[in-house]
Design an enzyme around this catalytic site. Structure first.
Site, PDB file in Angstrom:
ATOM      1  N   LYS A   1      -2.157  -1.494  -3.814  1.00 54.19           N
ATOM      2  CA  LYS A   1      -3.025  -0.320  -3.757  1.00 54.19           C
ATOM      3  C   LYS A   1      -2.181   0.943  -3.755  1.00 54.19           C
ATOM      4  O   LYS A   1      -1.209   0.999  -3.009  1.00 54.19           O
ATOM      5  CB  LYS A   1      -3.848  -0.406  -2.480  1.00 54.19           C
ATOM      6  CG  LYS A   1      -4.771   0.755  -2.261  1.00 54.19           C
ATOM      7  CD  LYS A   1      -5.424   0.633  -0.923  1.00 54.19           C
ATOM      8  CE  LYS A   1      -6.343   1.820  -0.741  1.00 54.19           C
ATOM      9  NZ  LYS A   1      -6.989   1.826   0.534  1.00 54.19           N
TER      10      LYS A   1
ATOM     11  N   LYS B   1       0.855  -1.183   0.000  1.00 55.35           N
ATOM     12  CA  LYS B   1       0.000   0.000   0.000  1.00 55.35           C
ATOM     13  C   LYS B   1       0.888   1.228   0.000  1.00 55.35           C
ATOM     14  O   LYS B   1       1.674   1.439   0.932  1.00 55.35           O
ATOM     15  CB  LYS B   1      -0.912   0.001   1.213  1.00 55.35           C
ATOM     16  CG  LYS B   1      -1.833   1.229   1.251  1.00 55.35           C
ATOM     17  CD  LYS B   1      -2.832   1.159   2.376  1.00 55.35           C
ATOM     18  CE  LYS B   1      -3.714   2.399   2.380  1.00 55.35           C
ATOM     19  NZ  LYS B   1      -4.678   2.392   3.482  1.00 55.35           N
TER      20      LYS B   1
HETATM   21  C1  PBG Z   1      -7.141   3.321   5.404  1.00 51.42           C
HETATM   22  C2  PBG Z   1      -7.650   3.275   4.016  1.00 51.42           C
HETATM   23  C3  PBG Z   1      -7.552   4.257   3.025  1.00 51.42           C
HETATM   24  C4  PBG Z   1      -8.186   3.768   1.899  1.00 51.42           C
HETATM   25  C5  PBG Z   1      -8.663   2.516   2.224  1.00 51.42           C
HETATM   26  N1  PBG Z   1      -8.291   2.214   3.514  1.00 51.42           N
HETATM   27  C6  PBG Z   1      -7.066   5.640   3.079  1.00 51.42           C
HETATM   28  C7  PBG Z   1      -5.712   5.999   3.376  1.00 51.42           C
HETATM   29  O1  PBG Z   1      -4.810   5.178   3.524  1.00 51.42           O
HETATM   30  O2  PBG Z   1      -5.537   7.200   3.499  1.00 51.42           O
HETATM   31  C8  PBG Z   1      -8.306   4.490   0.589  1.00 51.42           C
HETATM   32  C9  PBG Z   1      -9.417   4.073  -0.286  1.00 51.42           C
HETATM   33  C10 PBG Z   1      -9.646   4.991  -1.419  1.00 51.42           C
HETATM   34  O3  PBG Z   1      -8.971   6.013  -1.601  1.00 51.42           O
HETATM   35  O4  PBG Z   1     -10.558   4.681  -2.202  1.00 51.42           O
HETATM   36  N2  PBG Z   1      -8.106   2.816   6.295  1.00 51.42           N
END
Ligand code: PBG
Length: 325
Positions: free
Chosen positions: A249, A197
């Site tokens: 991601k 991520k």
């Molecule tokens: C953190 C989380 C995020 C997203 C999913 N889980 C946000 C982040 O890391 O700031 C992002 C999902 C998206 O942008 O569609 N719980």
């Protein structure tokens, strides 16, 4: 006169031929719908930075899950938006927290008919907006956060999550959550690990969606966009710690990473087409600059082609319906 010896165009001549010889296909069951449930709502509310995506009440959530299931979507990924936040994210571990309440409601309504996945992260529940708790010096405290993640995983499993999805990028989170689940008797609850991520500007609209109070950024725990090899390290660690599935991601700016992970992973690979990727296409289409449906389908197909077995996308229901014809 010399003719080309090879004519790849032959197989492109008709829609039926192209369909027959397509190398990859998206199936509705590949798609996972991320959804937001917000505490205290009686009616769904639009999220302005994500046109077409809603903050759901419990009732509208159920209705939307019915629609997704009818379209053949493979599963849903639930995020909770609580009315109150605190320093340690208490709402995440309490059975009365909105995410756990909603999971229990969905579990009662759908049981095993829909794969219920839940976000396992503290950022929606903390008043500072970070994915973990803070140490005295203001940094995110990895190991103190693990302890809370373990309890959060158990609370979600108790509420009825079939899959928990740790997205906070704490070191050791998968192993810690696995141990906590097993100890509590939830040996059959799966973990979908957000393994690679990346810190990304494309999360922007999501931050509005979860009403994040984050100051600063997540660069001390989410990955640096420059790094490719490190994605393999993160993924391998998660598999070794017991991840049942792994994730890359965001998706579209990281298709090379997705391909690398798909080649080395021994477990199913998911990719998350995130909020910014969604909103960019919606915005361009609303301006008449691109063909909305064609752009959506091409973007999802590209993620599949790059190697995703599962694709999390806010268009899951729409795309699944189109695929069913
Ligand atoms: C953190 C989380 C995020 C997203 C999913 N889980 C946000 C982040 O890391 O700031 C992002 C999902 C998206 O942008 O569609 N719980």
């Amino acid at each position: 006169m010399s003719f080309p010896q090879h004519r790849p165009r032959r197989l492109r001549a008709t829609p039926a031929l192209r369909h027959l010889t397509a190398e990859v296909r998206v199936h509705p069951a590949d798609l996972v719908l991320p959804m937001f449930v917000r505490e205290g709502l009686t009616e769904p509310q639009p999220i302005s930075a994500m046109p077409g995506v809603m903050h759901h009440s419990i009732d509208s959530l159920k209705a939307a899950v019915h629609e997704a299931a009818d379209a053949g979507v493979g599963g849903i990924m639930l995020f909770g938006v609580p009315t109150t936040q605190d320093a340690v994210g208490s709402g995440a571990v309490s059975p009365d927290g909105i995410l756990n309440v909603a999971l229990a409601e969905l579990n009662a309504e759908f049981g095993d008919d829909v794969v219920l996945m839940s976000d396992l992260c503290l950022d929606e529940f903390t008043d500072h907006g970070h994915c973990g708790v803070l140490a005295e010096n203001g940094t995110v405290d990895n190991d103190a956060t693990l302890e809370i993640y373990g309890r959060m995983g158990v609370a979600q499993a108790q509420a009825g999550a079939r899959v928990v999805a740790p997205s906070g990028m704490m070191d050791g989170q998968v192993g810690h959550i696995r141990a906590a689940l097993d100890e509590a008797g939830f040996t059959d609850t799966s973990i979908l690990a957000y393994s690679a991520k990346y810190a990304s500007a494309f999360y922007g609209p999501f931050r509005e969606a979860v009403q994040s109070s984050l100051q600063g950024d997540r660069r001390t725990y989410q990955m640096d966009a420059a790094n490719r090899r490190e994605a393999i390290l993160e993924t391998q660690l998660d598999i070794d710690e017991g991840a049942d599935m792994v994730m890359v991601k965001p998706a579209m700016s990281y298709l090379d990473i997705l391909r690398d992970v798909a080649e080395m992973s021994t477990v199913p690979v998911a990719a998350y087409q995130i909020s910014g990727e969604y909103s960019m296409i919606e915005a361009a289409a609303a301006n008449g600059w691109i063909n909305r449906e064609a752009a959506i389908d091409e973007s999802v197909l590209g993620i599949k082609r790059a190697g995703a077995d599962l694709i999390l996308t806010y268009w899951a229901t729409e795309v699944a319906r189109r695929l069913k014809g």
